[in-house]
Design an enzyme around this catalytic site. Structure first.
Site, mmCIF file in Angstrom:
data_model
loop_
_atom_site.group_PDB
_atom_site.id
_atom_site.type_symbol
_atom_site.label_atom_id
_atom_site.label_comp_id
_atom_site.label_asym_id
_atom_site.label_seq_id
_atom_site.Cartn_x
_atom_site.Cartn_y
_atom_site.Cartn_z
ATOM 1 N N HIS A 2 -4.433 -10.228 0.985
ATOM 2 C CA HIS A 2 -5.742 -10.684 1.469
ATOM 3 C C HIS A 2 -6.854 -10.151 0.577
ATOM 4 C CE1 HIS A 2 -6.662 -6.776 3.166
ATOM 5 N NE2 HIS A 2 -5.635 -6.823 4.001
ATOM 6 N N HIS A 27 -6.800 -6.561 -0.843
ATOM 7 C CA HIS A 27 -5.887 -6.335 -1.972
ATOM 8 C C HIS A 27 -6.463 -6.988 -3.233
ATOM 9 C CE1 HIS A 27 -3.058 -6.800 1.621
ATOM 10 N NE2 HIS A 27 -3.127 -5.493 1.380
ATOM 11 N N CYS A 51 1.633 8.058 12.016
ATOM 12 C CA CYS A 51 1.248 6.655 12.215
ATOM 13 C C CYS A 51 1.980 5.826 11.173
ATOM 14 C CB CYS A 51 -0.261 6.456 12.086
ATOM 15 S SG CYS A 51 -0.695 4.696 12.073
ATOM 16 N N CYS A 102 -0.253 3.631 8.901
ATOM 17 C CA CYS A 102 -0.874 4.392 7.803
ATOM 18 C C CYS A 102 0.185 5.000 6.895
ATOM 19 C CB CYS A 102 -1.693 5.568 8.308
ATOM 20 S SG CYS A 102 -3.134 5.172 9.267
ATOM 21 N N CYS A 125 -4.151 6.774 16.709
ATOM 22 C CA CYS A 125 -4.425 6.919 15.274
ATOM 23 C C CYS A 125 -5.910 6.693 15.025
ATOM 24 C CB CYS A 125 -3.593 5.888 14.511
ATOM 25 S SG CYS A 125 -4.204 5.598 12.843
ATOM 26 N N HIS A 154 -6.071 3.120 13.054
ATOM 27 C CA HIS A 154 -5.557 1.900 13.693
ATOM 28 C C HIS A 154 -5.785 1.839 15.195
ATOM 29 C CE1 HIS A 154 -3.376 1.976 9.854
ATOM 30 N NE2 HIS A 154 -3.500 0.674 9.939
ATOM 31 N N LYS A 191 -14.355 -6.314 11.346
ATOM 32 C CA LYS A 191 -13.255 -5.661 10.647
ATOM 33 C C LYS A 191 -12.160 -6.689 10.359
ATOM 34 C CE LYS A 191 -10.495 -1.456 11.337
ATOM 35 N NZ LYS A 191 -9.280 -1.771 10.762
ATOM 36 N N LYS A 211 -5.567 -9.110 10.898
ATOM 37 C CA LYS A 211 -4.628 -10.227 10.907
ATOM 38 C C LYS A 211 -4.412 -10.706 12.342
ATOM 39 C CE LYS A 211 -1.398 -12.661 8.865
ATOM 40 N NZ LYS A 211 -1.596 -13.502 7.722
HETATM 41 N N1 MSP Z 1 0.806 1.308 -0.264
HETATM 42 C C1 MSP Z 1 -0.406 2.029 -0.083
HETATM 43 C C2 MSP Z 1 -1.012 2.409 -1.413
HETATM 44 C C3 MSP Z 1 -0.137 3.224 -2.306
HETATM 45 S S1 MSP Z 1 -0.902 3.568 -3.828
HETATM 46 C C4 MSP Z 1 0.080 4.709 -4.579
HETATM 47 C C5 MSP Z 1 -1.395 1.165 0.692
HETATM 48 N N2 MSP Z 1 -1.163 -0.132 0.700
HETATM 49 S S2 MSP Z 1 -2.036 -1.237 1.485
HETATM 50 O O1 MSP Z 1 -1.415 -2.496 1.190
HETATM 51 O O2 MSP Z 1 -2.118 -0.879 2.867
HETATM 52 O O3 MSP Z 1 -3.496 -1.156 0.999
HETATM 53 C C6 MSP Z 1 -3.816 -1.184 -0.327
HETATM 54 C C7 MSP Z 1 -5.278 -1.221 -0.624
HETATM 55 O O4 MSP Z 1 -5.941 -2.303 0.026
HETATM 56 C C8 MSP Z 1 -6.021 0.038 -0.249
HETATM 57 O O5 MSP Z 1 -6.710 0.511 -1.393
HETATM 58 C C9 MSP Z 1 -7.010 -0.419 0.785
HETATM 59 O O6 MSP Z 1 -8.226 0.269 0.671
HETATM 60 C C10 MSP Z 1 -7.210 -1.863 0.390
HETATM 61 N N3 MSP Z 1 -7.770 -2.631 1.497
HETATM 62 C C11 MSP Z 1 -7.141 -3.006 2.648
HETATM 63 N N4 MSP Z 1 -8.066 -3.644 3.432
HETATM 64 C C12 MSP Z 1 -9.271 -3.664 2.812
HETATM 65 C C13 MSP Z 1 -10.522 -4.226 3.081
HETATM 66 N N5 MSP Z 1 -10.788 -4.828 4.206
HETATM 67 N N6 MSP Z 1 -11.479 -4.134 2.116
HETATM 68 C C14 MSP Z 1 -11.245 -3.555 0.894
HETATM 69 N N7 MSP Z 1 -10.078 -3.012 0.615
HETATM 70 C C15 MSP Z 1 -9.115 -2.934 1.593
HETATM 71 O O7 MSP Z 1 -2.339 1.707 1.221
#
Ligand code: MSP
Length: 485
Positions: free
Chosen positions: A19, A22, A127, A130, A144, A147, A295, A298
């Site tokens: 999304h 990412h 969690c 997380c 948490c 979450h 926020k 999904k």
């Molecule tokens: N797998 C771990 C990261 C390991 S790095 C050695 C993880 N994965 S994640 O898929 O949950 O999230 C990855 C990234 O997406 C994080 O940097 C998180 O900040 C970012 N985001 C998830 N939702 C977001 C928003 N709504 N806005 C901006 N970035 C966000 O954490």
């Protein structure tokens, strides 16, 4: 020797399609990689997926698939999404890659040899969403803090990493390297928390099996964050390509979201200190996107996936919007209307019309060489400074001030009345520079512009006048998009 630049993104949990959150970090990584390549550096840009751990194991179980088959189905979605957004990493690492698994075991062995791992019992809160441990005082009404879900109490045999041993060294490193954690206010938060004291970290699990076995006790699997962080080393060939590793390590910047700063600014450097590996130069934590001021979630349908994002106005407009809309480092709000507004007003009107008018007039009247007064308004040094400090939005703002200046110039000089070939020549050169500077942000558009004006996208061509060749009217760069409703 060529200068090098190594930029990384977090590796994402492939438990669903990617999304906007990412996409944001990965896009910022791509912009930085392209910018530094443009400046002649040898660049390595790493992204990938974080595939072990309980969260993935549970998601796979729900889908009635083995964890590996489950992630094998989702990983292509990430790769396709990046391709559609014109994001081109030098490597897409999966934590299930054999070379990565080996590196994790090597680092664990190093840390173990150092005497920084001991056996004990973990008792506390975990969690799964997380993939993080919490203390009782972290919880909010037994839930948490991130979450807001009920949190499980764990009690299991575990190995611990002596994180507490590194408190002083970490604080000294933050002090000596004020740029290590950015932005500043987040750096201060980390320093304050580290000063409060560090607890040793549980780094192994026995209650499930989806992970990398500890090299010194095969009954335990590695805690998913210990595994994941090591990707920054394995991704550039820590074991099998030491020449490349030496060339690119330490990383210039780990780009991450603010929620995972603790892991990157505290746990990761402590692991590296223990393994006697130099620390990365910078950890940059960006803010979070909300969607129509809510926020992203999904389950509540408040999510915007990469395909939705691109379908609004195309890949370049999505790239442009995400970088321009909000200061890099701060939170931002996404709305379709705001994206369309910027697409129509800034890309179609300001940039698109400039290119269309100048190319149309240049086709009719031709060009004549002259020294340019317009190009003096382009503040390249400022733009470089912004890119160095990761103020990506400010760099775009500066480039757009020059687009505004060019539009004012054509308006003031009226070459459609004067038929002044010299003015047109100045404008063509301005547009060529705009295309070069915009190329890391909107690569497809920059290429189209360069083609129209027979220009090359390269740092050397910047502010170097082109030869006054025959030009043909450009096709439309951006069609305007109507807002819904
Ligand atoms: N797998 C771990 C990261 C390991 S790095 C050695 C993880 N994965 S994640 O898929 O949950 O999230 C990855 C990234 O997406 C994080 O940097 C998180 O900040 C970012 N985001 C998830 N939702 C977001 C928003 N709504 N806005 C901006 N970035 C966000 O954490």
């Amino acid at each position: 020797m060529t200068d090098t630049y190594y930029v990384t993104t977090p590796i994402y949990y492939p438990n669903d399609v990617p999304h906007i959150g990412h996409a944001y970090t990965t896009l910022a990584g791509d912009v930085l990689a392209r910018w530094h390549k443009l400046q002649g550096k040898e660049v390595f840009f790493l992204t990938g997926t974080d595939e072990h751990g309980k969260k993935i194991e549970e998601a796979a179980k729900k889908a009635k698939l083995s964890p590996k088959t489950f992630t094998d189905h989702l990983v292509p979605k990430f790769k396709e999404a990046w391709k559609k957004l014109n994001i081109h990493p030098d490597r897409f690492i999966r934590t299930t890659d054999t070379d990565h698994e080996q590196v994790v075991q090597v680092i664990l062995s190093e840390v173990h040899k150092k005497g920084d791992i001991y056996e004990g019992h973990y008792e506390g809160y975990y969690c799964t969403a997380c993939e993080a441990y919490y203390t009782e005082k972290d919880l909010v009404d037994g839930c948490c803090p991130i979450h807001k879900t009920k949190i499980e109490k764990l009690k299991e045999e575990s190995y611990f990493f002596k994180l507490s041993k590194y408190q002083k060294l970490l604080l000294a490193h933050y002090k000596k390297n004020p740029d290590f954690i950015s932005p500043d206010h987040r750096r201060q938060e980390i320093i304050n928390r580290v000063k409060e004291g560090l607890q040793d970290l549980s780094i192994s699990r026995t209650s499930f099996s989806w992970g990398i076995p500890l090299p010194f006790d095969k009954d335990h699997i590695t805690y998913v964050w210990f595994d994941a962080l090591v990707n920054y080393l394995s991704g550039i060939g820590y074991l099998e390509n030491t020449q490349r590793f030496k060339k690119f390590w330490p990383a210039n910047v780990h780009l991450i979201g603010k929620d995972i700063l603790w892991f990157h600014a505290v746990i990761w450097p402590a692991i590296l200190l223990s393994a006697d590996i130099p620390l990365p130069k910078k950890i940059f934590a960006h803010g979070w996107w909300t969607f129509n001021n809510e926020k992203i979630s999904k389950s509540r349908g408040k999510v915007i996936n990469v395909d939705d994002l691109i379908n609004i106005a195309g890949a370049d407009s999505a790239r442009y919007f995400l970088i321009r809309e909000t200061p890099f480092g701060e939170d931002g709000d996404f709305s379709e209307d705001a994206l369309i507004e910027r697409h129509n007003n800034e890309l179609a009107n300001k940039l698109g019309n400039l290119v269309s008018r100048v190319s149309t007039l240049a086709e009719i009247y031709g060009l004549e060489k002259t020294t340019s007064t317009l190009s003096k308004k382009l503040k390249i040094k400022e733009i470089e400074k912004h890119m160095e400090s990761l103020a990506l939005d400010k760099a775009l703002t500066e480039i757009f001030s020059f687009i505004d200046a060019s539009n004012e110039y054509i308006q003031a000089k009226k070459p459609w009345e004067t038929k002044d070939k010299k003015v047109l020549y100045e404008l063509v050169n301005a547009i060529k520079d705009i295309a070069i500077l915009l190329s890391p942000f909107v690569p497809e558009t920059a290429e189209k512009i360069a083609k129209t004006f027979h220009a090359t996208i390269s740092w050397e061509s910047l502010q170097k006048p082109i030869s006054p060749v025959k030009i043909k009217k450009a096709s439309i760069l951006f069609n305007k998009v109507k807002k819904d409703g």
